[in-house]
Design a protein around this motif. Structure first.
Motif, PDB file in Angstrom:
ATOM      1  N   LYS A 109       2.318   5.946  -2.216  1.00  0.00           N
ATOM      2  CA  LYS A 109       3.517   6.813  -2.222  1.00  0.00           C
ATOM      3  C   LYS A 109       3.354   8.070  -1.394  1.00  0.00           C
ATOM      4  O   LYS A 109       3.882   9.120  -1.753  1.00  0.00           O
ATOM      5  CB  LYS A 109       3.904   7.193  -3.662  1.00  0.00           C
ATOM      6  N   LYS A 110       2.616   8.022  -0.293  1.00  0.00           N
ATOM      7  CA  LYS A 110       2.495   9.253   0.494  1.00  0.00           C
ATOM      8  C   LYS A 110       2.619   9.080   2.002  1.00  0.00           C
ATOM      9  O   LYS A 110       2.648  10.072   2.721  1.00  0.00           O
ATOM     10  CB  LYS A 110       1.203   9.994   0.147  1.00  0.00           C
ATOM     11  N   GLY A 123      -1.358  -8.237  -5.493  1.00  0.00           N
ATOM     12  CA  GLY A 123      -2.029  -7.087  -4.892  1.00  0.00           C
ATOM     13  C   GLY A 123      -1.335  -5.784  -5.238  1.00  0.00           C
ATOM     14  O   GLY A 123      -0.281  -5.769  -5.879  1.00  0.00           O
ATOM     15  N   GLY A 124      -1.921  -4.682  -4.776  1.00  0.00           N
ATOM     16  CA  GLY A 124      -1.287  -3.380  -4.926  1.00  0.00           C
ATOM     17  C   GLY A 124      -1.589  -2.690  -6.240  1.00  0.00           C
ATOM     18  O   GLY A 124      -2.150  -3.286  -7.175  1.00  0.00           O
ATOM     19  N   PHE A 125      -1.236  -1.427  -6.278  1.00  0.00           N
ATOM     20  CA  PHE A 125      -1.387  -0.612  -7.491  1.00  0.00           C
ATOM     21  C   PHE A 125      -0.012  -0.109  -7.923  1.00  0.00           C
ATOM     22  O   PHE A 125       0.097   0.870  -8.657  1.00  0.00           O
ATOM     23  CB  PHE A 125      -2.268   0.613  -7.187  1.00  0.00           C
ATOM     24  N   HIS A 126       1.058  -0.767  -7.455  1.00  0.00           N
ATOM     25  CA  HIS A 126       2.383  -0.168  -7.598  1.00  0.00           C
ATOM     26  C   HIS A 126       2.987  -0.282  -8.989  1.00  0.00           C
ATOM     27  O   HIS A 126       3.975   0.361  -9.278  1.00  0.00           O
ATOM     28  CB  HIS A 126       3.342  -0.719  -6.553  1.00  0.00           C
ATOM     29  N   MET A 127       2.402  -1.089  -9.864  1.00  0.00           N
ATOM     30  CA  MET A 127       2.971  -1.186 -11.210  1.00  0.00           C
ATOM     31  C   MET A 127       2.947   0.182 -11.896  1.00  0.00           C
ATOM     32  O   MET A 127       3.933   0.595 -12.497  1.00  0.00           O
ATOM     33  CB  MET A 127       2.208  -2.206 -12.047  1.00  0.00           C
ATOM     34  N   GLY A 185       7.215   4.569   3.230  1.00  0.00           N
ATOM     35  CA  GLY A 185       7.960   3.400   3.686  1.00  0.00           C
ATOM     36  C   GLY A 185       7.324   2.800   4.924  1.00  0.00           C
ATOM     37  O   GLY A 185       6.257   3.242   5.363  1.00  0.00           O
ATOM     38  N   VAL A 186       7.982   1.779   5.461  1.00  0.00           N
ATOM     39  CA  VAL A 186       7.453   1.066   6.620  1.00  0.00           C
ATOM     40  C   VAL A 186       8.556   0.879   7.657  1.00  0.00           C
ATOM     41  O   VAL A 186       9.685   0.523   7.318  1.00  0.00           O
ATOM     42  CB  VAL A 186       6.867  -0.304   6.197  1.00  0.00           C
ATOM     43  N   VAL A 187       8.220   1.164   8.916  1.00  0.00           N
ATOM     44  CA  VAL A 187       9.150   1.007  10.035  1.00  0.00           C
ATOM     45  C   VAL A 187       8.524   0.056  11.052  1.00  0.00           C
ATOM     46  O   VAL A 187       7.371   0.236  11.435  1.00  0.00           O
ATOM     47  CB  VAL A 187       9.431   2.375  10.707  1.00  0.00           C
ATOM     48  N   LEU A 188       9.276  -0.966  11.453  1.00  0.00           N
ATOM     49  CA  LEU A 188       8.771  -1.921  12.450  1.00  0.00           C
ATOM     50  C   LEU A 188       9.393  -1.611  13.817  1.00  0.00           C
ATOM     51  O   LEU A 188      10.596  -1.393  13.921  1.00  0.00           O
ATOM     52  CB  LEU A 188       9.123  -3.357  12.053  1.00  0.00           C
ATOM     53  N   ASP A 192       0.841  -1.201   0.000  1.00  0.00           N
ATOM     54  CA  ASP A 192       0.000   0.000   0.000  1.00  0.00           C
ATOM     55  C   ASP A 192       0.877   1.251   0.000  1.00  0.00           C
ATOM     56  O   ASP A 192       0.612   2.210  -0.748  1.00  0.00           O
ATOM     57  CB  ASP A 192      -0.929  -0.028   1.222  1.00  0.00           C
ATOM     58  N   ALA A 193       1.921   1.243   0.828  1.00  0.00           N
ATOM     59  CA  ALA A 193       2.826   2.400   0.889  1.00  0.00           C
ATOM     60  C   ALA A 193       3.466   2.656  -0.475  1.00  0.00           C
ATOM     61  O   ALA A 193       3.527   3.791  -0.944  1.00  0.00           O
ATOM     62  CB  ALA A 193       3.898   2.166   1.952  1.00  0.00           C
TER      63      ALA A 193
END
Lengths: 593, 593
Positions: A278-279, B173-177, A342-345, A273-274
């Motif tokens: 892209k936001k 999944g996703g729309f990243h393409m 991005g993603v941070v765990l 999703d990120a």
């Protein structure tokens, strides 16, 4: 074919096609279609438990630390008892070569079982494995399920577990068949109450399914029963989604595999999703107070831009500023590449591992105990050391209030209530504003927070956990039947398919060391923390600089129960026991394709 | 066999056994094992699209409301254009009986495609379906993918989509393409920019994959292009996880099925956790601002103790106090049975549906516009109506501050920032304290909150969504190839297996009505709200009193891609089109067992 006992007492047999949705429950069972399918799954049983088998004693084990002191505190467990050599691991081996171990072993037994602590996928299969072992090798045995955790043992609150009911829980998630609880059986009156219950039921053995604290108590109970001539033996089963109950003999605790897969499914979805939107930066807090195994496994599963590992924070004595700087550096670096997402765990235990925050919390607890007014922040600051005052004053106002206002019944800061991911978002945001003013950050920073924990504790167990738990339960049954006590059931050789798995037991004392608690050295099972030079962490550190800037997102998808991927255990285990090759419950067959 | 294009340009073929974990990505692809397996999935194509086919015009459709006004605003779309009769739905039928529709139809086409708005599982399959249709029936065609949403169309930011790249996104999944975005193509300059891009590419057609607002804009674009002699036709594809874009011709929007299944997996796990731990109420907020389809479907999947449905709240003009009372009543009733745990589902749009809260928000917005100081709560209260002041003063302080402080760029209350589940927890807690003091509540109330949204928008599409999206994409290709414009692609007959599905198109105008926006009547596609006497809601209301007090928890488990259950669509759809019998993508075979 497996069926489910319905409320009208009739057995509901699995349909061959999906049935009409009826809001009262599919086919009257209340189980979903996937749950119904899982009832029919038959976990592979290690070969050694399929035919006649016996127990042989293996190597002697030492305590992890404080061996002599701990042996002194557990004189019965650490000396020869009931003919068993002390502190020896045991192995279950095929008895084909020794045909004359008599049918006397097949007498019906009376066993108790209890679930202790937080839920973990697979608990029902341990109980069912235990039951199936008894029915196969000791027909006519009685299985007493104590209700709602150790309290059920002490208060003799129980129900008898029988095949009809158990069949409805095969390979199902949750602990709801008998419930769980967090009470301890540790103090003299608690031990006496437990002993009374075990004697009233004339139990040959009690199986405790729990984590490190619960199994520390299992050792105490085993010792108490030996000392007081209570015939009930005590055997533990390693349970915790945190993955921090393991050693050379116990390759993993059950539930870790499934829980990490559930979290990784969600994290992978959010990463995609990120990348798509892209936001946003997504900060995801994950369960795991003491150890960061869950966060590390999820990082290997999903390849996030950054994963904070508490053991590394502690090893480098990083403070809050260091962690914030690392996150901000990553965000700034990506901004230069035009990426503001991005993603941070973040492991939930992080605040306690950052030396400055943990020092601040200790000071705040002391100040509150002195009676300083929590509403007077100036007065509070005046009582802090210079370093802590500086940290405190640089926290966002909301967090300062939380630290002062949310207190547990003892007046201490409620560390578990601190939303670490939100704290990081605020501080990283402030740091980036500073950099923007200086011209060293030209991107955007918009962040969302998530917490995953309860979602993974009661899901349907993966094929690995379903099979591992069934084997653990059967092994526990075997150990108790052989009169063993003070052991933890072990299932090993996990680099092989389940039919080749080895089973046995390891002394609970061998997992113990001395820990300072409330000013005294206490013998407790040592938590297995992430080894920062171990294969899982090395695998992560070798890639994290690349994952930080590239978008090599890996979306593991939902747990599958059929097909090639369904039999793969988690990546940490594959790295730890099989050099990165998947640990497969069963060898793939052409039928899987 | 399907493969994935690697960064070195070589095609990576799917392995027959799970490969060693390499942190750089499995087999160098970066895809997880389940994602790799999904690449090989071949969605069933409706039979009508497999052989030669043609388009026939069907029934005439009227706008949902304001028909004459809307026709006046869309003179070209609502009159005969390019030889097509206006406002008629069309159907794709087999052309076997009419062999002489020439090969001229097979000329290469130039098509554009754009993703608009929030992510929904299956978007890639729409694009791939479109591509596969073109390659099959119009070999040599060009497919232009506009990047990051409608902005990509206006700015002519694009990439050419080719088989090698597309193959790596099959069933993913996703729309990243190509990314998505929330920009609108609605104002004259925006429409002109879009027209310029379409002419530069000499596009025969543009496929817009989006929700109600995006497809309202598709109609505007189609009209604009007809009016200005731009040859590009515009066809929409119904996308939204919210499920509120549907009508008699469009049985469901894609993504709803998968997203609800992901949320239901989590909710089911949490319900089992609640039943096992027996100490928490979990309040779970779910995505869905305008309609409660997601919450309703999740309720049917999991059988929670209570699910708030916004359409019902509005229909009965319930206020915040009514909703709080209903939750508190449920908690109190369960406490009488000794149960202090359960699950409550809350749609994220709830605050706007409670008449008193929405009135308060309107008043607050007006007061702020007047320049009243938000920090002076007394002054704020003085400007409110008596009813709103009463409500405002009874809110917890934290919520009052949030309402006053969190404002959007226009100075309005940030409704989407209100954590409705936390608001309910606080107010229900206060109500129960009151009842405890009165002696009418004797239980405990300890609550945790969750929000599920981003987790479900980019997951691997279910077999239903993967198949439905592929059919939608192929259908969109077919419509554009036939010179159709101003239509939404439709796939219906969903009570049948996918090979029997019907495909066609319905006029975008037929989904529109007039809505008051910023003081003017605007023609927009009407959102499909939950019908409170429809089959899904009736199914819920018939059981909710029982689910409130019983623990008939239904845990749907993770989405499966193989086996009996993998081909089942969501329950709402089964109730709406198939009387509760599962909508199955494919008929079960013995091999599934």
């Amino acid at each position: 074919m497996v069926g489910v006992l319905q409320s009208n007492g009739e057995l509901y047999r699995l349909p061959s096609k999906p049935q009409k949705y009826t809001p009262g429950g599919d086919g009257g069972t209340g189980l979903s279609h996937v749950c119904l399918e899982r009832l029919a799954y038959v976990p592979t049983l290690p070969e050694v438990l399929r035919g006649r088998h016996e127990i042989v004693e293996g190597d002697r084990r030492e305590c992890v630390g404080g061996h002599d002191i701990i042996c002194g505190l557990f004189p019965h467990l650490s000396n020869t008892h009931n003919g068993h050599a002390p502190l020896r691991m045991v192995q279950v081996v095929s008895a084909a070569a020794t045909p004359n171990n008599g049918s006397a072993a097949e007498r019906p037994l009376r066993l108790g079982v209890v679930l202790s602590g937080g839920q973990a996928p697979g608990g029902h299969n341990v109980i069912i494995g235990l039951h199936d072992y008894l029915q196969r090798w000791h027909p006519g045995s009685t299985l007493v399920g104590f209700l709602n955790g150790p309290r059920g043992v002490m208060q003799n609150n129980y129900k008898l577990l029988q095949a009809d009911e158990l069949d409805g829980y095969r390979n199902q998630g949750g602990f709801h068949m008998i419930g769980s609880g967090r009470d301890a059986i540790a103090k003299p009156d608690q031990l006496a109450a437990a002993a009374k219950t075990c004697m009233e039921h004339d139990l040959d053995g009690l199986v405790v399914i729990g984590g490190d604290d619960s199994n520390t108590n299992s050792a105490t109970m085993a010792e108490h029963f030996l000392k007081n001539g209570v015939k009930t033996t005590v055997v533990g089963v390693p349970k915790t989604i945190d993955g921090d109950l393991k050693n050379a003999d116990v390759p993993t605790s059950f539930g870790f595999d499934t829980a990490c897969k559930v979290y990784s499914e969600m994290i992978g979805n959010i990463m995609i999703d990120a990348m798509s939107a892209k936001k946003y930066y997504h900060f995801i807090r994950l369960m795991g107070r003491a150890a960061s195994h869950v966060t590390l496994e999820c990082a290997l599963q999903t390849h996030p831009q950054l994963a904070v590992i508490c053991e590394e924070v502690a090893a480098h004595r990083w403070g809050l500023k260091d962690v914030v700087r690392q996150v901000a550096d990553m965000v700034a670096q990506r901004a230069e590449l035009g990426k503001n997402f991005g993603v941070v765990l973040v492991p939930e235990g992080l605040v306690e591992f950052m030396h400055d925050v943990s020092a601040l919390i200790v000071e705040l607890n002391e100040i509150m105990a002195m009676g300083v007014n929590a509403n007077d922040q100036l007065d509070v600051t005046a009582h802090l050391t210079a370093e802590s005052a500086d940290l405190f004053n640089n926290l966002p106002p909301g967090i300062r209030s939380e630290l002062l206002e949310e207190r547990d019944p003892h007046g201490n800061v409620q560390v578990s209530h601190i939303q670490t991911e939100k704290l990081l978002i605020k501080l990283v945001g402030m740091e980036l504003m500073r950099r923007k003013a200086q011209g060293t950050f030209r991107g955007k920073f918009s962040a969302l927070s998530h917490f995953f924990g309860y979602e993974g504790r009661c899901s349907l167990p993966s094929n690995f956990d379903a099979t591992y738990c069934n084997a653990l339960g059967q092994t526990a049954g075997c150990l108790v039947a052989a009169g063993q006590t003070g052991l933890m059931a072990t299932v090993s050789n996990l680099d092989q398919p389940a039919n080749k798995w080895s089973v046995g037991g390891t002394p609970l004392l061998s997992m113990m060391h001395l820990e300072r608690r409330s000013g005294r050295d206490k013998p407790v099972i040592k938590k297995a923390l992430v080894e920062i030079h171990g294969p899982a962490m090395t695998s992560y550190t070798s890639m994290r600089a690349i994952w930080a800037i590239q978008d090599w997102c890996r979306s593991p998808g939902p747990i599958q129960f059929k097909g090639h991927t369904s039999d793969m255990a988690n990546i940490s285990l594959a790295l730890e026991v099989n050099e990165g090759h998947p640990c497969l419950v069963n060898e793939p067959t052409d039928k899987d394709n």
